[in-house]
Design a protein around this motif. Sequence first.
Motif, PDB file in Angstrom:
ATOM      1  N   TYR B  33      32.293  24.128 -36.330  1.00 54.19           N
ATOM      2  CA  TYR B  33      33.751  24.066 -36.278  1.00 54.19           C
ATOM      3  C   TYR B  33      34.197  22.638 -36.561  1.00 54.19           C
ATOM      4  CZ  TYR B  33      32.859  28.418 -33.851  1.00 54.19           C
ATOM      5  OH  TYR B  33      32.415  29.674 -33.527  1.00 54.19           O
ATOM      6  N   SER B  95      31.933  20.384 -34.205  1.00 52.65           N
ATOM      7  CA  SER B  95      31.284  21.023 -33.071  1.00 52.65           C
ATOM      8  C   SER B  95      30.404  22.157 -33.570  1.00 52.65           C
ATOM      9  CB  SER B  95      32.327  21.565 -32.105  1.00 52.65           C
ATOM     10  OG  SER B  95      31.713  22.062 -30.941  1.00 52.65           O
ATOM     11  N   GLY B  96      29.343  22.421 -32.854  1.00 52.89           N
ATOM     12  CA  GLY B  96      28.404  23.423 -33.321  1.00 52.89           C
ATOM     13  C   GLY B  96      28.392  24.650 -32.452  1.00 52.89           C
ATOM     14  N   PRO B  97      27.411  25.503 -32.605  1.00 51.81           N
ATOM     15  CA  PRO B  97      27.340  26.729 -31.814  1.00 51.81           C
ATOM     16  C   PRO B  97      27.226  26.433 -30.333  1.00 51.81           C
ATOM     17  CG  PRO B  97      25.824  26.802 -33.667  1.00 51.81           C
ATOM     18  CD  PRO B  97      26.314  25.392 -33.564  1.00 51.81           C
ATOM     19  N   LEU B  98      27.525  27.429 -29.553  1.00 52.05           N
ATOM     20  CA  LEU B  98      27.480  27.295 -28.103  1.00 52.05           C
ATOM     21  C   LEU B  98      26.143  26.751 -27.630  1.00 52.05           C
ATOM     22  CD1 LEU B  98      28.652  27.963 -25.298  1.00 52.05           C
ATOM     23  CD2 LEU B  98      27.625  30.221 -25.540  1.00 52.05           C
ATOM     24  N   GLY B  99      26.199  25.804 -26.741  1.00 52.42           N
ATOM     25  CA  GLY B  99      24.976  25.301 -26.129  1.00 52.42           C
ATOM     26  C   GLY B  99      24.297  24.184 -26.875  1.00 52.42           C
ATOM     27  N   TYR B 101      25.878  21.176 -28.784  1.00 52.88           N
ATOM     28  CA  TYR B 101      26.457  19.880 -28.488  1.00 52.88           C
ATOM     29  C   TYR B 101      27.968  20.030 -28.477  1.00 52.88           C
ATOM     30  CZ  TYR B 101      26.737  20.138 -33.550  1.00 52.88           C
ATOM     31  OH  TYR B 101      26.961  20.562 -34.825  1.00 52.88           O
ATOM     32  N   LYS B 102      28.604  19.069 -27.891  1.00 54.34           N
ATOM     33  CA  LYS B 102      30.053  19.116 -27.901  1.00 54.34           C
ATOM     34  C   LYS B 102      30.570  18.403 -29.133  1.00 54.34           C
ATOM     35  CE  LYS B 102      32.305  21.492 -24.903  1.00 54.34           C
ATOM     36  NZ  LYS B 102      33.245  22.542 -25.332  1.00 54.34           N
ATOM     37  N   TYR B 103      31.811  18.041 -29.082  1.00 53.55           N
ATOM     38  CA  TYR B 103      32.389  17.444 -30.271  1.00 53.55           C
ATOM     39  C   TYR B 103      31.713  16.132 -30.637  1.00 53.55           C
ATOM     40  CZ  TYR B 103      36.536  20.469 -29.756  1.00 53.55           C
ATOM     41  OH  TYR B 103      37.405  21.530 -29.663  1.00 53.55           O
TER      42      TYR B 103
END
Lengths: 113, 115
Positions: B33, B95-99, B101-103
């Motif tokens: 994202y 941002s990547g898939p859940l779990g 890394y954050k932004y």
Amino acid sequence: KAGVTQTPRYLIKTRGQQVTLSCSPISGHRSVSWYQQTPGQGLQFLFEYFSETQRNKGNFPGRFSGRQFSNSRSEMNVSTLELGDSALYLCASSLTQSTDTQYFGPGTRLTVL
Amino acid sequence: AQKVTQAQTEISVVEKEDVTLDCVYETRDTTYYLFWYKQPPSGELVFLIRRNSFDEQNEISGRYSWNFQKSTSSFNFTITASQVVDSAVYFCALSGPLGTYKYIFGTGTRLKVLA
């Protein structure tokens, strides 16, 4: 709907002290993330909390810690403050712990003397 | 590794000029994202747009438009007919898939719109 609130907005501390910053997320948001912003390092991710559990952590020393309460409010603590901890600390909330859009608070500006 | 590059440190334009802020990202994820935020002098980051990796449609919102091109890993932001109130630091984030890394934020581009 009220936005993310952070208290206090400004803090001045001396080296060696500790500090606690508070963040209240948008109503209904369950994920809270913390970021440090400095002129030299930019915006850096500290940690993320969801349902009172830390789910992600950035690359910061153990002096930086946090917690989340059952009402999703979060606190961040920095112990044994160093001059380099002077920064704007931003809190962001999102609906879940996924990559939902994060909404940021106004920040707490910490100055360490 | 994930990375966001905003090569333009500072841009100055005269009011009513169009301006484009560049954002280049790196990721090996197929699902990710992209975001743009505005940080006015008050300090609060204001959300502008969110795009997922499967949606390459350009977006227009008033004077703002965004051009997402996966082929060049870019997500550029254009302000048409800039105004003094557009003066701020603009951040691009990934941002990547859940779990995972954050932004991951870029270093920001400071935009100065002169009257």
